[in-house]
Design a protein around this motif. Structure first.
Motif, PDB file in Angstrom:
ATOM      1  N   ILE A   1       0.858  -1.223  -0.089  1.00 41.83           N
ATOM      2  CA  ILE A   1      -0.023   0.034  -0.091  1.00 41.83           C
ATOM      3  C   ILE A   1       0.833   1.068  -0.023  1.00 41.83           C
ATOM      4  O   ILE A   1       1.850   1.218   0.704  1.00 41.83           O
ATOM      5  CB  ILE A   1      -0.951   0.044   1.237  1.00 41.83           C
ATOM      6  CG1 ILE A   1      -1.937  -1.168   1.023  1.00 41.83           C
ATOM      7  CG2 ILE A   1      -1.579   1.298   1.334  1.00 41.83           C
ATOM      8  CD1 ILE A   1      -2.830  -1.115   2.326  1.00 41.83           C
ATOM      9  N   GLY A   2       0.596   2.185  -0.801  1.00 36.55           N
ATOM     10  CA  GLY A   2       1.346   3.361  -0.969  1.00 36.55           C
ATOM     11  C   GLY A   2       1.039   4.290   0.237  1.00 36.55           C
ATOM     12  O   GLY A   2       0.147   4.196   0.979  1.00 36.55           O
ATOM     13  N   VAL A   3       1.619   5.482  -0.033  1.00 36.61           N
ATOM     14  CA  VAL A   3       1.570   6.626   0.962  1.00 36.61           C
ATOM     15  C   VAL A   3      -0.179   6.981   0.925  1.00 36.61           C
ATOM     16  O   VAL A   3      -0.841   7.297   1.790  1.00 36.61           O
ATOM     17  CB  VAL A   3       2.551   7.679   0.850  1.00 36.61           C
ATOM     18  CG1 VAL A   3       2.134   8.671   1.893  1.00 36.61           C
ATOM     19  CG2 VAL A   3       3.860   7.088   1.301  1.00 36.61           C
ATOM     20  N   ARG A   4      -0.529   7.390  -0.209  1.00 34.99           N
ATOM     21  CA  ARG A   4      -1.744   8.105  -0.418  1.00 34.99           C
ATOM     22  C   ARG A   4      -2.814   7.082  -0.159  1.00 34.99           C
ATOM     23  O   ARG A   4      -3.966   7.480   0.715  1.00 34.99           O
ATOM     24  CB  ARG A   4      -1.965   8.533  -1.802  1.00 34.99           C
ATOM     25  CG  ARG A   4      -1.236   9.707  -2.076  1.00 34.99           C
ATOM     26  CD  ARG A   4      -1.414  10.317  -3.477  1.00 34.99           C
ATOM     27  NE  ARG A   4      -0.817   9.357  -4.610  1.00 34.99           N
ATOM     28  CZ  ARG A   4      -1.006   9.678  -5.667  1.00 34.99           C
ATOM     29  NH1 ARG A   4      -1.591  10.813  -6.303  1.00 34.99           N
ATOM     30  NH2 ARG A   4      -0.442   8.722  -6.577  1.00 34.99           N
ATOM     31  N   THR A   5      -2.617   5.919  -0.499  1.00 37.96           N
ATOM     32  CA  THR A   5      -3.741   4.702  -0.144  1.00 37.96           C
ATOM     33  C   THR A   5      -3.798   4.587   1.318  1.00 37.96           C
ATOM     34  O   THR A   5      -4.905   4.662   1.997  1.00 37.96           O
ATOM     35  CB  THR A   5      -3.487   3.771  -0.679  1.00 37.96           C
ATOM     36  OG1 THR A   5      -3.388   3.718  -2.160  1.00 37.96           O
ATOM     37  CG2 THR A   5      -4.590   2.449  -0.459  1.00 37.96           C
ATOM     38  N   ALA A   6      -2.649   4.642   2.132  1.00 37.28           N
ATOM     39  CA  ALA A   6      -2.810   4.519   3.526  1.00 37.28           C
ATOM     40  C   ALA A   6      -3.360   5.655   4.351  1.00 37.28           C
ATOM     41  O   ALA A   6      -4.078   5.510   5.120  1.00 37.28           O
ATOM     42  CB  ALA A   6      -1.348   4.365   3.892  1.00 37.28           C
ATOM     43  N   ALA A   7      -2.942   6.894   3.487  1.00 37.76           N
ATOM     44  CA  ALA A   7      -3.872   8.122   4.356  1.00 37.76           C
ATOM     45  C   ALA A   7      -5.116   8.010   4.013  1.00 37.76           C
ATOM     46  O   ALA A   7      -5.842   8.451   5.011  1.00 37.76           O
ATOM     47  CB  ALA A   7      -2.853   9.379   3.470  1.00 37.76           C
ATOM     48  N   VAL A   8      -5.668   7.621   2.897  1.00 39.92           N
ATOM     49  CA  VAL A   8      -7.042   7.511   2.708  1.00 39.92           C
ATOM     50  C   VAL A   8      -7.636   6.548   3.752  1.00 39.92           C
ATOM     51  O   VAL A   8      -8.835   6.679   4.410  1.00 39.92           O
ATOM     52  CB  VAL A   8      -7.389   7.089   1.395  1.00 39.92           C
ATOM     53  CG1 VAL A   8      -8.887   6.794   1.120  1.00 39.92           C
ATOM     54  CG2 VAL A   8      -7.078   8.188   0.437  1.00 39.92           C
ATOM     55  N   LEU A   9      -7.149   5.184   3.938  1.00 37.91           N
ATOM     56  CA  LEU A   9      -7.488   4.322   4.783  1.00 37.91           C
ATOM     57  C   LEU A   9      -7.533   4.708   6.384  1.00 37.91           C
ATOM     58  O   LEU A   9      -8.410   4.499   6.946  1.00 37.91           O
ATOM     59  CB  LEU A   9      -6.746   3.056   4.754  1.00 37.91           C
ATOM     60  CG  LEU A   9      -6.594   2.251   3.470  1.00 37.91           C
ATOM     61  CD1 LEU A   9      -5.921   1.146   3.560  1.00 37.91           C
ATOM     62  CD2 LEU A   9      -8.104   1.505   3.333  1.00 37.91           C
ATOM     63  N   LEU A  10      -6.466   5.551   6.588  1.00 36.83           N
ATOM     64  CA  LEU A  10      -6.379   6.048   8.051  1.00 36.83           C
ATOM     65  C   LEU A  10      -7.538   7.240   8.125  1.00 36.83           C
ATOM     66  O   LEU A  10      -8.005   7.257   9.309  1.00 36.83           O
ATOM     67  CB  LEU A  10      -5.026   6.414   8.402  1.00 36.83           C
ATOM     68  CG  LEU A  10      -3.946   5.538   8.801  1.00 36.83           C
ATOM     69  CD1 LEU A  10      -2.688   6.244   8.899  1.00 36.83           C
ATOM     70  CD2 LEU A  10      -4.547   4.720   9.830  1.00 36.83           C
ATOM     71  N   ALA A  11      -7.816   7.927   7.222  1.00 32.55           N
ATOM     72  CA  ALA A  11      -8.512   9.019   7.369  1.00 32.55           C
ATOM     73  C   ALA A  11     -10.084   8.786   7.436  1.00 32.55           C
ATOM     74  O   ALA A  11     -10.710   9.148   8.179  1.00 32.55           O
ATOM     75  CB  ALA A  11      -8.323   9.961   6.148  1.00 32.55           C
ATOM     76  N   THR A  12     -10.341   7.479   6.832  1.00 32.75           N
ATOM     77  CA  THR A  12     -11.875   7.155   6.682  1.00 32.75           C
ATOM     78  C   THR A  12     -11.943   6.039   7.777  1.00 32.75           C
ATOM     79  O   THR A  12     -13.223   6.110   8.417  1.00 32.75           O
ATOM     80  CB  THR A  12     -11.905   6.371   5.329  1.00 32.75           C
ATOM     81  OG1 THR A  12     -11.149   5.427   4.937  1.00 32.75           O
ATOM     82  CG2 THR A  12     -11.908   7.582   4.269  1.00 32.75           C
ATOM     83  N   VAL A  13     -11.175   5.072   7.801  1.00 35.31           N
ATOM     84  CA  VAL A  13     -11.318   3.967   8.950  1.00 35.31           C
ATOM     85  C   VAL A  13     -10.753   4.369  10.337  1.00 35.31           C
ATOM     86  O   VAL A  13     -11.304   3.856  11.299  1.00 35.31           O
ATOM     87  CB  VAL A  13     -10.718   2.753   8.447  1.00 35.31           C
ATOM     88  CG1 VAL A  13     -10.784   1.558   9.758  1.00 35.31           C
ATOM     89  CG2 VAL A  13     -11.445   2.352   7.122  1.00 35.31           C
ATOM     90  N   GLY A  14      -9.766   5.175  10.493  1.00 37.42           N
ATOM     91  CA  GLY A  14      -9.167   5.482  11.783  1.00 37.42           C
ATOM     92  C   GLY A  14      -8.381   4.345  12.222  1.00 37.42           C
ATOM     93  O   GLY A  14      -7.734   3.508  11.464  1.00 37.42           O
TER      94      GLY A  14
END
Length: 69
Positions: A1-14
């Motif tokens: 998982i790249g940086v942007r995908t990880a950021a989206v996952l963390l922002a939406t799922v926490g």
């Protein structure tokens, strides 16, 4: 998982504590199949149209990246 995908996952799922199982997360993202029924007829499993679009897109893009690797 790249940086942007990880950021989206963390922002939406926490941290993920609001989802007791992976099935709950898949349903929230709109990735879990849904059975459509009307009265006595059952129309089978279909992909739902709802869900969190950003999370669904991030998961699909990471799955496609794994397929091509």
């Amino acid at each position: 998982i790249g940086v942007r995908t990880a950021a989206v996952l963390l922002a939406t799922v926490g941290d993920g504590t609001s989802f007791p199982t992976a099935a709950h997360l898949a349903s929230y993202a709109g990735l879990a199949p849904a059975t459509r029924s009307s009265g006595t007829s059952i129309h089978g499993e279909h992909a739902p149209r709802g869900g969190n679009r950003q999370l669904k897109r991030a998961m699909f893009l990471s799955a496609f990246a794994c397929m091509n690797a």
